[in-house]
Design a protein around this motif. Sequence first.
Motif, short mmCIF file in Angstrom:
data_model
loop_
_atom_site.label_atom_id
_atom_site.label_comp_id
_atom_site.label_asym_id
_atom_site.label_seq_id
_atom_site.Cartn_x
_atom_site.Cartn_y
_atom_site.Cartn_z
N MET A 41 0.80 -1.18 -0.05
CA MET A 41 -0.12 0.05 0.07
C MET A 41 0.70 1.40 0.19
O MET A 41 1.59 1.24 0.69
N SER A 42 0.81 2.15 -0.89
CA SER A 42 1.35 3.19 -0.91
C SER A 42 1.01 4.53 -0.03
O SER A 42 -0.12 4.54 0.20
N ASP A 43 1.70 5.29 0.50
CA ASP A 43 1.47 6.07 1.42
C ASP A 43 0.86 7.48 0.70
O ASP A 43 1.86 8.58 0.53
N ARG A 44 -0.15 7.70 0.09
CA ARG A 44 -0.53 8.71 -0.58
C ARG A 44 -1.06 9.97 0.25
O ARG A 44 -1.67 9.54 1.31
N PRO A 45 -0.78 11.11 0.26
CA PRO A 45 -1.22 12.18 1.12
C PRO A 45 -2.61 12.65 0.84
O PRO A 45 -3.25 13.20 2.01
N HIS A 46 -3.36 12.10 -0.21
CA HIS A 46 -4.60 12.68 -0.35
C HIS A 46 -5.35 11.62 -1.12
O HIS A 46 -4.50 11.22 -2.31
N ALA A 47 -6.66 11.14 -0.82
CA ALA A 47 -7.22 10.02 -1.71
C ALA A 47 -8.58 10.42 -1.45
O ALA A 47 -9.28 10.55 -0.55
N SER A 48 -9.40 10.48 -2.51
CA SER A 48 -10.76 10.78 -2.52
C SER A 48 -11.47 10.04 -3.74
O SER A 48 -11.23 10.09 -4.87
N GLY A 49 -12.41 9.06 -3.07
CA GLY A 49 -12.81 8.12 -4.30
C GLY A 49 -14.26 8.87 -4.71
O GLY A 49 -14.46 8.34 -5.77
N ASP A 50 -14.60 10.08 -4.42
CA ASP A 50 -15.77 10.74 -5.39
C ASP A 50 -15.56 12.07 -5.27
O ASP A 50 -16.14 12.77 -4.51
N PRO A 51 -14.73 12.53 -6.07
CA PRO A 51 -14.49 14.06 -6.30
C PRO A 51 -15.61 14.67 -6.92
O PRO A 51 -15.35 15.13 -8.17
N GLY A 52 -16.78 14.69 -6.32
CA GLY A 52 -18.10 15.02 -7.06
C GLY A 52 -17.74 16.85 -7.14
O GLY A 52 -17.08 17.52 -6.75
N PRO A 53 -18.93 17.21 -7.94
CA PRO A 53 -18.89 18.67 -8.13
C PRO A 53 -19.24 19.46 -6.84
O PRO A 53 -18.88 20.36 -6.59
N ASP A 54 -20.03 18.52 -5.89
CA ASP A 54 -19.91 19.35 -4.67
C ASP A 54 -18.61 19.69 -3.87
O ASP A 54 -18.58 20.59 -2.98
N ASN A 55 -17.46 19.21 -4.25
CA ASN A 55 -16.39 19.55 -3.61
C ASN A 55 -15.87 21.03 -3.86
O ASN A 55 -15.25 21.65 -3.14
N THR A 56 -16.31 21.52 -4.94
CA THR A 56 -16.15 23.07 -5.39
C THR A 56 -17.20 23.68 -5.56
O THR A 56 -17.05 24.91 -5.75
N GLY A 57 -18.33 23.34 -5.02
CA GLY A 57 -19.70 23.87 -5.19
C GLY A 57 -20.02 24.69 -3.76
O GLY A 57 -19.30 24.83 -3.02
N GLN A 58 -21.21 24.89 -3.76
CA GLN A 58 -21.80 25.59 -2.48
C GLN A 58 -21.41 24.84 -1.23
O GLN A 58 -21.84 23.67 -1.33
N LYS A 72 10.61 -6.58 1.40
CA LYS A 72 10.74 -5.41 2.08
C LYS A 72 11.00 -4.00 0.88
O LYS A 72 10.21 -3.09 1.37
N ASP A 73 11.25 -4.59 -0.27
CA ASP A 73 11.21 -3.45 -1.32
C ASP A 73 9.86 -3.36 -1.81
O ASP A 73 9.85 -2.34 -2.53
N TYR A 74 8.85 -3.93 -1.26
CA TYR A 74 7.59 -3.54 -1.88
C TYR A 74 7.13 -2.29 -1.17
O TYR A 74 6.33 -1.46 -1.78
N TYR A 75 7.79 -1.78 -0.11
CA TYR A 75 7.51 -0.43 0.55
C TYR A 75 8.59 0.57 0.16
O TYR A 75 8.24 1.71 0.51
N VAL A 76 9.41 0.54 -0.70
CA VAL A 76 10.25 1.62 -1.02
C VAL A 76 9.62 2.71 -1.60
O VAL A 76 9.95 3.72 -1.44
N PRO A 77 8.87 2.20 -2.94
CA PRO A 77 8.14 3.63 -3.29
C PRO A 77 7.56 4.50 -2.43
O PRO A 77 7.51 5.68 -2.63
N GLY A 78 6.97 3.97 -1.50
CA GLY A 78 6.33 5.00 -0.30
C GLY A 78 7.56 5.96 0.36
O GLY A 78 7.02 7.02 0.63
N PHE A 79 8.79 5.53 0.41
CA PHE A 79 9.68 6.04 1.14
C PHE A 79 9.87 7.54 0.34
O PHE A 79 9.66 8.57 0.61
N TYR A 80 9.93 7.05 -1.21
CA TYR A 80 10.03 8.41 -2.07
C TYR A 80 8.84 9.33 -2.08
O TYR A 80 9.17 10.40 -2.33
N THR A 81 7.52 8.65 -2.06
CA THR A 81 6.59 9.65 -2.03
C THR A 81 6.58 10.45 -0.95
O THR A 81 6.11 11.81 -0.99
#
Length: 258
Positions: free
Chosen positions: A1-18, A141-150
């Motif tokens: 699993m990568s350590d992403r700083p942000h994830a949103s499964g439903d970036p719908g229009p209400d995110n930037t709406g009223q 252990k190298d499965y986790y290496v990309p997460g270090f860089y991100t």
Amino acid sequence: MSDRPHASGDPGPDNTGQDNAGQDSTGRDGSAQGSEGHGGAEDLARRAAAGFHRTEDGQVDVLRTVGGVRGLVEAIVPGVVFLGVFTVTQALNPSLVAAVAVAAAFTVARLAQRTPLTQALAGLAGVVVCAFVARTTGEAKDYYVPGFYTNAAYGAALLLSIAVRWPFMGLVFGFIRGEGTHWREDRRRQRAYAAATWAIIAVFALRLAVQLPLYFADQVQALGAARLVMGLPLYAMGLWLAWLISRPVAGAADEPPA
């Protein structure tokens, strides 16, 4: 699993709406009028805030921002599967195949249900990259290496945003609070958003501080467990703390512009 700083499964229009701050579909309200001079920054803020959500009472909706329960499952389960299969079999290939298969199944499920694919595709891509690195070196252990860089890259980017006096969390939270970029004219608000950005930097730094020693000590199971605990759950906690740190103080008088 990568350590992403942000994830949103439903970036719908209400995110930037009223929302409760009275923003219109462009994210500007009465407090953001006259911000033409910062048009580029406003546009960047809208993009940065696209996946962030607020609750009915005006608080940051942490669970929805990280993709809801489904988003959490999609982010966590592939890592759980990889760690579980490897712990039982001590074999790299079956562990990688199982993790990729689970991530692919999530993507197929979203495709079949015609729901937004962004988070599932990002998760699948992350798992595939991690699997490729581990398969190339032959080390679990190298499965986790990309997460270090991100983590290092995201932390450095946020640190730079503070250095140039455009703290990233100010762009995000300032937009969804209806402040636009006018918070930059108030030293207190600048400091508050810098502190909020430091809170997220601390998440990335803590991940590296805990996980790198486990990596170099070849503690695969401990590293995998740390990655799971310090993934979205830790990020969600940091996001909530950043929101609290940067909340406006009612009735406070503005300091002279910086």
